[in-house]
Design a protein around this motif. Structure first.
Motif, PDB file in Angstrom:
ATOM      1  N   LYS A   5      -2.692 -71.751  24.092  1.00 59.57           N
ATOM      2  CA  LYS A   5      -1.335 -71.409  23.885  1.00 59.57           C
ATOM      3  C   LYS A   5      -1.339 -69.857  23.431  1.00 59.57           C
ATOM      4  CE  LYS A   5       1.780 -75.236  23.099  1.00 59.57           C
ATOM      5  NZ  LYS A   5       2.601 -75.892  22.354  1.00 59.57           N
ATOM      6  N   ASN A   6      -2.771 -69.594  22.939  1.00 59.99           N
ATOM      7  CA  ASN A   6      -3.071 -67.894  22.738  1.00 59.99           C
ATOM      8  C   ASN A   6      -1.918 -67.310  21.550  1.00 59.99           C
ATOM      9  OD1 ASN A   6      -5.410 -67.932  23.968  1.00 59.99           O
ATOM     10  ND2 ASN A   6      -4.596 -67.759  25.916  1.00 59.99           N
ATOM     11  N   LEU A   7      -1.522 -68.119  20.787  1.00 59.21           N
ATOM     12  CA  LEU A   7      -0.504 -67.702  19.709  1.00 59.21           C
ATOM     13  C   LEU A   7      -1.503 -66.433  18.752  1.00 59.21           C
ATOM     14  CD1 LEU A   7       1.158 -70.679  18.754  1.00 59.21           C
ATOM     15  CD2 LEU A   7       1.819 -69.095  20.304  1.00 59.21           C
ATOM     16  N   SER A   8      -0.941 -65.643  17.974  1.00 59.21           N
ATOM     17  CA  SER A   8      -1.355 -64.854  17.319  1.00 59.21           C
ATOM     18  C   SER A   8      -1.058 -65.438  15.799  1.00 59.21           C
ATOM     19  CB  SER A   8      -0.826 -63.302  17.158  1.00 59.21           C
ATOM     20  OG  SER A   8       0.568 -63.628  17.108  1.00 59.21           O
ATOM     21  N   ALA A   9      -1.651 -64.976  14.871  1.00 57.31           N
ATOM     22  CA  ALA A   9      -1.575 -65.387  13.314  1.00 57.31           C
ATOM     23  C   ALA A   9      -0.081 -65.107  12.985  1.00 57.31           C
ATOM     24  CB  ALA A   9      -2.384 -64.924  12.470  1.00 57.31           C
ATOM     25  N   GLN A  10       0.427 -63.931  13.603  1.00 58.93           N
ATOM     26  CA  GLN A  10       1.860 -63.786  13.039  1.00 58.93           C
ATOM     27  C   GLN A  10       2.906 -64.322  14.043  1.00 58.93           C
ATOM     28  OE1 GLN A  10      -0.552 -61.547  13.947  1.00 58.93           O
ATOM     29  NE2 GLN A  10      -0.780 -60.254  12.302  1.00 58.93           N
ATOM     30  N   GLN A  11       2.516 -65.142  15.225  1.00 56.57           N
ATOM     31  CA  GLN A  11       3.419 -65.719  15.855  1.00 56.57           C
ATOM     32  C   GLN A  11       3.375 -67.280  15.143  1.00 56.57           C
ATOM     33  OE1 GLN A  11       1.548 -65.360  19.819  1.00 56.57           O
ATOM     34  NE2 GLN A  11       3.603 -64.984  20.564  1.00 56.57           N
ATOM     35  N   VAL A  12       2.486 -67.528  14.601  1.00 57.76           N
ATOM     36  CA  VAL A  12       2.251 -69.102  13.792  1.00 57.76           C
ATOM     37  C   VAL A  12       3.107 -68.833  12.609  1.00 57.76           C
ATOM     38  CG1 VAL A  12       0.785 -70.633  12.543  1.00 57.76           C
ATOM     39  CG2 VAL A  12      -0.183 -69.616  14.760  1.00 57.76           C
ATOM     40  N   LEU A  13       3.147 -67.508  11.898  1.00 55.15           N
ATOM     41  CA  LEU A  13       4.121 -67.434  10.956  1.00 55.15           C
ATOM     42  C   LEU A  13       5.677 -67.452  11.326  1.00 55.15           C
ATOM     43  CD1 LEU A  13       4.355 -66.328   7.980  1.00 55.15           C
ATOM     44  CD2 LEU A  13       4.703 -64.189   8.998  1.00 55.15           C
ATOM     45  N   ALA A  14       5.894 -67.050  12.361  1.00 55.02           N
ATOM     46  CA  ALA A  14       7.262 -66.921  12.979  1.00 55.02           C
ATOM     47  C   ALA A  14       7.652 -68.490  13.090  1.00 55.02           C
ATOM     48  CB  ALA A  14       7.472 -65.969  14.176  1.00 55.02           C
ATOM     49  N   ALA A  15       6.717 -69.302  13.730  1.00 55.51           N
ATOM     50  CA  ALA A  15       6.937 -70.588  13.814  1.00 55.51           C
ATOM     51  C   ALA A  15       7.156 -71.451  12.758  1.00 55.51           C
ATOM     52  CB  ALA A  15       5.848 -71.141  14.714  1.00 55.51           C
ATOM     53  N   ARG A  16       6.496 -70.990  11.510  1.00 53.72           N
ATOM     54  CA  ARG A  16       6.726 -71.622  10.457  1.00 53.72           C
ATOM     55  C   ARG A  16       7.923 -71.510   9.971  1.00 53.72           C
ATOM     56  NH1 ARG A  16       6.166 -71.224   4.762  1.00 53.72           N
ATOM     57  NH2 ARG A  16       4.759 -72.584   3.721  1.00 53.72           N
ATOM     58  N   GLY A  17       8.664 -70.439  10.182  1.00 53.94           N
ATOM     59  CA  GLY A  17      10.010 -70.278   9.864  1.00 53.94           C
ATOM     60  C   GLY A  17      10.975 -71.303  10.561  1.00 53.94           C
ATOM     61  N   GLN A  18      10.586 -71.829  11.749  1.00 49.67           N
ATOM     62  CA  GLN A  18      11.420 -72.824  12.227  1.00 49.67           C
ATOM     63  C   GLN A  18      11.394 -74.172  11.863  1.00 49.67           C
ATOM     64  OE1 GLN A  18      13.267 -71.400  14.938  1.00 49.67           O
ATOM     65  NE2 GLN A  18      12.310 -69.730  13.926  1.00 49.67           N
ATOM     66  N   LEU A  19      10.458 -74.334  10.803  1.00 51.10           N
ATOM     67  CA  LEU A  19      10.173 -75.916  10.422  1.00 51.10           C
ATOM     68  C   LEU A  19      11.215 -76.206   9.110  1.00 51.10           C
ATOM     69  CD1 LEU A  19       6.169 -75.824   9.888  1.00 51.10           C
ATOM     70  CD2 LEU A  19       7.433 -76.748  11.612  1.00 51.10           C
ATOM     71  N   GLY A  20      11.788 -75.038   8.718  1.00 46.34           N
ATOM     72  CA  GLY A  20      12.749 -75.210   7.682  1.00 46.34           C
ATOM     73  C   GLY A  20      12.351 -75.902   6.379  1.00 46.34           C
ATOM     74  N   LEU A  21      10.985 -75.248   5.937  1.00 45.05           N
ATOM     75  CA  LEU A  21      10.339 -75.521   4.597  1.00 45.05           C
ATOM     76  C   LEU A  21      10.973 -75.039   3.527  1.00 45.05           C
ATOM     77  CD1 LEU A  21       6.444 -75.241   5.706  1.00 45.05           C
ATOM     78  CD2 LEU A  21       7.774 -77.518   5.308  1.00 45.05           C
ATOM     79  N   ARG A  22      11.217 -75.507   2.733  1.00 47.43           N
ATOM     80  CA  ARG A  22      11.840 -74.784   1.350  1.00 47.43           C
ATOM     81  C   ARG A  22      10.887 -73.875   0.670  1.00 47.43           C
ATOM     82  NH1 ARG A  22      12.092 -78.649  -2.431  1.00 47.43           N
ATOM     83  NH2 ARG A  22      10.881 -79.763  -0.981  1.00 47.43           N
TER      84      ARG A  22
END
Ligand code: HEC
Ligand code: HEC
Length: 234
Positions: A217-234
């Protein structure tokens, strides 16, 4: 009833993967089928076949596995204990594992040695510097998409501001693309089940196939950060 059903589902899902991998390394004897059914839902059967222990030690190992979530009736427990104490007693010889089996016997604890410098042996991390995994990985797993996301953290790293249990972090989690699919699955199963962590109800152990699906998928560490935002973690 429900727990039994879940163990069964985990069994079915993983059997497909491990069939032919470890079975021949377990000696014939009464209870063998039950061991194959119960003892490779969370890890390869190699974890069992490489051990040579007396009855007392097997007894406490089974208790330890029950602490991780292994479900057994008293009858099943007695059958498995008899099998292990007889067939895998100190000095017992067993067919040598094939190279494929040896390669599959990856230990999550060994892979976790890569992580200890930051997340610490007890998984507590260092507040404000390295986030904790103890008490936290199950929260990620419980989030929709959390499972896939954890694999992405391993493959692509994570960078940027996050908050975990009220503490802020803004560091860099290194990527581990050099680890094999089996190693990543093993370390994720390790952090999902250590320090009081447990897989959420209904989830089974990570598989190599799941890791493989996230590669390329060749994500960057910043893209993984953005995806983290979608998880709805508190
Ligand atoms: C619900 C999950 C689960 C099931 C089912 C399970 N185990 Fe384990 N087992 C674990 C975990 C977690 C570890 C620790 C893995 C690690 O440290 O990487 C482990 C490790 C082991 C080890 C290595 C020694 C140790 O203490 O770390 C042995 C031996 C073992 N298991 C035997 C068994 C046997 C025998 C069965 C079947 C009766 C079984 N396991 C079923 C979760 C499970
Ligand atoms: C060099 C230090 C370092 C090492 C080594 C390291 N990590 Fe991390 N890890 C971090 C940092 C820092 C973060 C938080 C990144 C941020 O602030 O965006 C993190 C984040 C994480 C997260 C996500 C937590 C969350 O809530 O977002 C997981 C899961 C994780 N690490 C697991 C591991 C595993 C497993 C290993 C070993 C294979 C490992 N880490 C090795 C520093 C490290």
């Amino acid at each position: 009833m429900k727990a039994k059903y879940l163990v069964w589902v985990m069994f079915l899902a993983l059997t497909a993967l491990w069939v032919g991998l470890g079975q021949n390394a377990l000696p014939e004897g009464p209870g063998r089928e039950l061991v194959l059914q119960k003892c490779q839902t969370c890890h390869e059967i190699g974890f069992v076949t490489r051990e040579r222990q007396n009855r007392e030690r097997w007894d406490s190992l089974i208790t330890e596995m029950q602490g991780y979530g292994l479900r057994l009736t008293p009858e099943e427990r007695a059958t498995i204990l008899n099998y292990l104490a007889t067939q895998l007693a100190p000095g017992a010889s067993v067919p040598a594992p094939t190279p494929a089996q040896a390669a599959a016997a990856v230990s999550g604890a060994a892979v976790y040695n890569n992580c200890i410098g930051c997340h610490q042996a007890n998984g507590a991390g260092i507040p404000g510097v390295f986030p904790p995994l103890a008490g936290h990985v199950p929260e990620i797993l419980a989030a929709k998409g959390g499972r896939e996301w954890l694999i992405q953290v391993m493959l692509y790293g994570l960078q940027g501001a996050i908050s975990v249990k009220g503490a802020s972090y803004n560091g860099l989690m290194p990527a581990y693309p050099q680890l094999s699919d089996a190693e990543i699955a093993a370390v994720l199963n390790h952090i999902a089940t250590q320090w009081g962590n447990a897989l959420p109800t209904g989830q089974s152990a990570f598989t190599e196939a799941e890791v493989k699906a996230q590669r390329g998928k060749n994500l960057s560490a910043q893209q993984v950060l953005a995806a983290r935002g979608q998880l709805g973690l508190r």
